[in-house]
Scaffold this active site. Structure first.
Site, PDB file in Angstrom:
ATOM      1  N   TYR A  76       0.849  -1.191   0.000  1.00  0.00           N
ATOM      2  CA  TYR A  76       0.000   0.000   0.000  1.00  0.00           C
ATOM      3  C   TYR A  76       0.885   1.242   0.000  1.00  0.00           C
ATOM      4  CZ  TYR A  76      -4.990  -0.725   0.128  1.00  0.00           C
ATOM      5  OH  TYR A  76      -6.274  -0.970  -0.239  1.00  0.00           O
ATOM      6  N   GLU A  78      -0.631   4.825  -0.476  1.00  0.00           N
ATOM      7  CA  GLU A  78      -1.437   6.031  -0.732  1.00  0.00           C
ATOM      8  C   GLU A  78      -0.609   7.274  -0.427  1.00  0.00           C
ATOM      9  OE1 GLU A  78      -5.267   5.882   1.231  1.00  0.00           O
ATOM     10  OE2 GLU A  78      -5.587   3.875   0.391  1.00  0.00           O
ATOM     11  N   ASP A 253      -6.656  14.836 -23.940  1.00  0.00           N
ATOM     12  CA  ASP A 253      -6.660  13.398 -23.674  1.00  0.00           C
ATOM     13  C   ASP A 253      -5.980  12.735 -24.879  1.00  0.00           C
ATOM     14  OD1 ASP A 253      -7.231  10.715 -23.519  1.00  0.00           O
ATOM     15  OD2 ASP A 253      -9.332  10.977 -22.951  1.00  0.00           O
ATOM     16  N   THR A 282      -3.531   7.040 -21.579  1.00  0.00           N
ATOM     17  CA  THR A 282      -3.346   5.677 -21.109  1.00  0.00           C
ATOM     18  C   THR A 282      -1.910   5.304 -21.467  1.00  0.00           C
ATOM     19  OG1 THR A 282      -4.158   4.877 -23.227  1.00  0.00           O
ATOM     20  CG2 THR A 282      -5.736   4.911 -21.414  1.00  0.00           C
ATOM     21  N   LYS A 285      -1.937   1.821 -25.052  1.00  0.00           N
ATOM     22  CA  LYS A 285      -2.387   1.839 -26.449  1.00  0.00           C
ATOM     23  C   LYS A 285      -1.159   2.000 -27.348  1.00  0.00           C
ATOM     24  CE  LYS A 285      -7.101   3.407 -25.445  1.00  0.00           C
ATOM     25  NZ  LYS A 285      -7.278   4.067 -24.150  1.00  0.00           N
ATOM     26  N   ARG A 291      -1.319  -1.779 -18.881  1.00  0.00           N
ATOM     27  CA  ARG A 291      -2.604  -1.084 -18.786  1.00  0.00           C
ATOM     28  C   ARG A 291      -2.507  -0.068 -17.652  1.00  0.00           C
ATOM     29  NH1 ARG A 291      -5.722  -3.466 -22.007  1.00  0.00           N
ATOM     30  NH2 ARG A 291      -7.359  -1.980 -21.546  1.00  0.00           N
TER      31      ARG A 291
HETATM   32  N1  DSN Z   1     -11.298   1.590 -24.680  1.00  0.00           N
HETATM   33  C1  DSN Z   1     -10.808   2.753 -25.351  1.00  0.00           C
HETATM   34  C2  DSN Z   1     -10.906   2.654 -26.821  1.00  0.00           C
HETATM   35  O1  DSN Z   1     -11.093   1.555 -27.303  1.00  0.00           O
HETATM   36  O2  DSN Z   1     -10.776   3.646 -27.507  1.00  0.00           O
HETATM   37  C3  DSN Z   1     -11.514   3.932 -24.898  1.00  0.00           C
HETATM   38  O3  DSN Z   1     -12.022   3.786 -23.621  1.00  0.00           O
END
Ligand code: DSN
Length: 484
Positions: A76, A78, A253, A282, A285, A291
């Site tokens: 933990y 935090e 974003d 994120t 991607k 993730r």
């Molecule tokens: N899951 C992402 C996407 O596929 O674009 C967005 O949340």
């Protein structure tokens, strides 16, 4: 060109070491729950055998994946680096500081926060940081208080009402925006009064003049740029100009295209980081990490972002932050730039492959990592097309197109992305062949008039396409040399 797939460029020794590691890990898992070991083996086999074209997915390196499987998961922590609510966080501090350092260096950001567990969490941290900086802090000063706990019940209610009465403007869902950009089914839509900007109905492109006019009228506190299904680049310098003119905070974003920013495919006005007050992403991607999420911010917003946990986040996932540090270190290597350029070049090849075979693309093409095919010209809904492609081993996801007559569930489009197959080593010619196979499936699929989900694929087509994709997949193996 073979892009950096990390395993292949690291050579046979790396692959052999990764093989041994995974064999041992699976053996250990087998002693407790053999069905999980079996599912883990099967997932790799399935991923190896399918054409993964989901624009938001990728294949992380074994170094990144293995980093997640450690005892950092047990801790933990935090709080933030050097300021934790738990004892004995010295090693978590090292990990989090390294992840943030790599992120700052990679993106040229003054400040980075590595804790968000996902893109949604990163956006929530950003929204609350903007509200804290722009509304809560000045509100406290107005009420003559330093901390929310110093306020009377009546004053706290006044401040809460103010926090809940702010405006946000983001891209509409059907033109490529994301649910977290102020839409009602998501918490962001309950937090803010939201208004969307769309795209030009003829070109499909963002109309910055129309956007500026709408922003002047609506006067949002937060202007959100970024998308999950817009196949074009965005001029973030213009977005910042608009934000400044109306007194908005610009939040970008970049979850989908962070890899193209990291790999310097998007530079100057197309690089969001120097223009945005707060940038979220994120890490899994196009950035090809574990993730998770990440927030970058200017000095002005950094102190509020740093309070993300426990403000909106649960305890940090230290094992994932460690993997973020490893992935970001990979993305700082020169090979990652070749990879990112190949992702964009391959998307262009895929788009050209559709266009030359009569496909109808939203915006008429792409200049990022994704392509949005309007499948109504094949007489199909997105749902029917997605299922027919899956029957042939082609993994995609259906997606709305602008002013979609089939709505957000059935949709009229299929979104394709190149990050994952580019990691496997697919080049421009391979993506042209992928376009050919997709068109072969869709032009041999017939909609069943009784339902927007039912369809029939002509006999033999799915098998023929699977065999043809198998050749492409065999030539570009996933995790080459990794034997379980
Ligand atoms: N899951 C992402 C996407 O596929 O674009 C967005 O949340």
């Amino acid at each position: 060109m073979t892009a950096d797939s990390t395993v292949s460029t690291q050579g046979a020794d790396y692959a052999a070491t990764a093989s041994t590691a995974y064999q041992n890990i699976l053996q250990v898992i087998e002693t407790v729950e053999p069905r999980i070991a079996a599912a883990t083996r099967k997932e790799l086999a399935d991923q190896r055998e399918s054409l993964k074209l989901i624009a938001s997915e990728n294949y992380a390196s074994p170094a990144v994946l293995l980093t997640m499987g450690t005892w950092f998961s047990d801790k933990y922590a935090e709080g933030t680096v050097g300021h934790r609510f738990y004892a004995a966080c010295q090693n978590v501090d090292t990990v989090e500081a390294l992840a943030a350092e790599h992120a700052r260096e990679l993106f040229g950001a003054p400040y980075a926060y590595a804790q968000p567990h996902s893109g949604i969490d990163a956006n929530l941290v950003a929204y609350w940081a903007i509200l804290a900086t722009r509304v809560e802090t000045p509100g406290l000063a107005e009420l003559g208080a330093k901390h929310v706990n110093d306020l009377s019940e009546a004053d706290w209610e006044k401040l809460r009402a103010k926090l809940g009465n702010q405006r946000l403007m983001g891209m509409s869902l059907d033109t490529g925006g994301h649910l977290t950009h102020g839409f009602r089914p998501n918490i962001s839509g309950k937090m803010f009064h939201q208004r969307s900007y769309g795209t030009d109905p003829v070109t499909g492109l963002i109309d910055y003049d129309a956007l500026a006019a709408a922003a002047r009228e609506f006067k949002p506190l937060v202007l959100v740029a970024g998308y999950s299904a817009y196949p074009r680049r965005v001029n973030f310098a213009k977005m910042r100009e608009i934000a400044d003119e109306v007194g908005a905070t610009l939040m970008v974003d970049m979850a989908h295209f962070a890899g193209l920013v990291a790999g310097k495919v998007f530079t100057g006005d197309e690089d969001p980081v120097p223009h945005a007050h707060v940038t979220t992403t994120t890490t899994h991607k196009s950035l090809r990490g574990p993730r998770g999420g990440l927030v970058l911010a200017t000095e002005e917003y950094a102190p509020a972002v740093d309070k993300g946990c426990p403000m909106v986040l649960g305890g940090p996932l230290s094992h994932v932050m460690a993997a973020k540090a490893v992935a970001l270190a990979e993305a700082r290597r020169p090979e990652f730039r070749s990879y990112a350029q190949a992702v964009a070049d391959n998307a262009k090849s895929l788009a050209d492959g559709f266009l030359s075979r009569g496909g109808n693309l939203v915006t008429g093409g792409t200049d990022n990592h994704l392509v949005l095919l309007d499948v109504t010209s094949f007489g199909l809904t997105g749902r029917q097309a997605e299922s027919a492609l899956l029957d042939a081993g082609i993994v995609t996801n259906r997606n709305a197109v602008p002013a979609d007559a089939n709505g957000a569930w059935y949709t009229s489009g299929i979104r394709f992305g190149t990050p994952a197959l580019t990691t496997r080593g697919f080049g421009a010619d391979d993506f042209d062949r992928v376009a050919e196979l997709v068109v072969e499936v869709l032009s041999n699929t017939t909609a069943d008039g009784s339902s927007k989900a039912k369809y029939t694929v002509a006999d033999g087509v799915a098998d023929r396409v699977r065999a043809a994709s198998g050749e492409l997949l065999d030539a570009n193996p996933l995790y080459p040399g990794l034997v379980l």
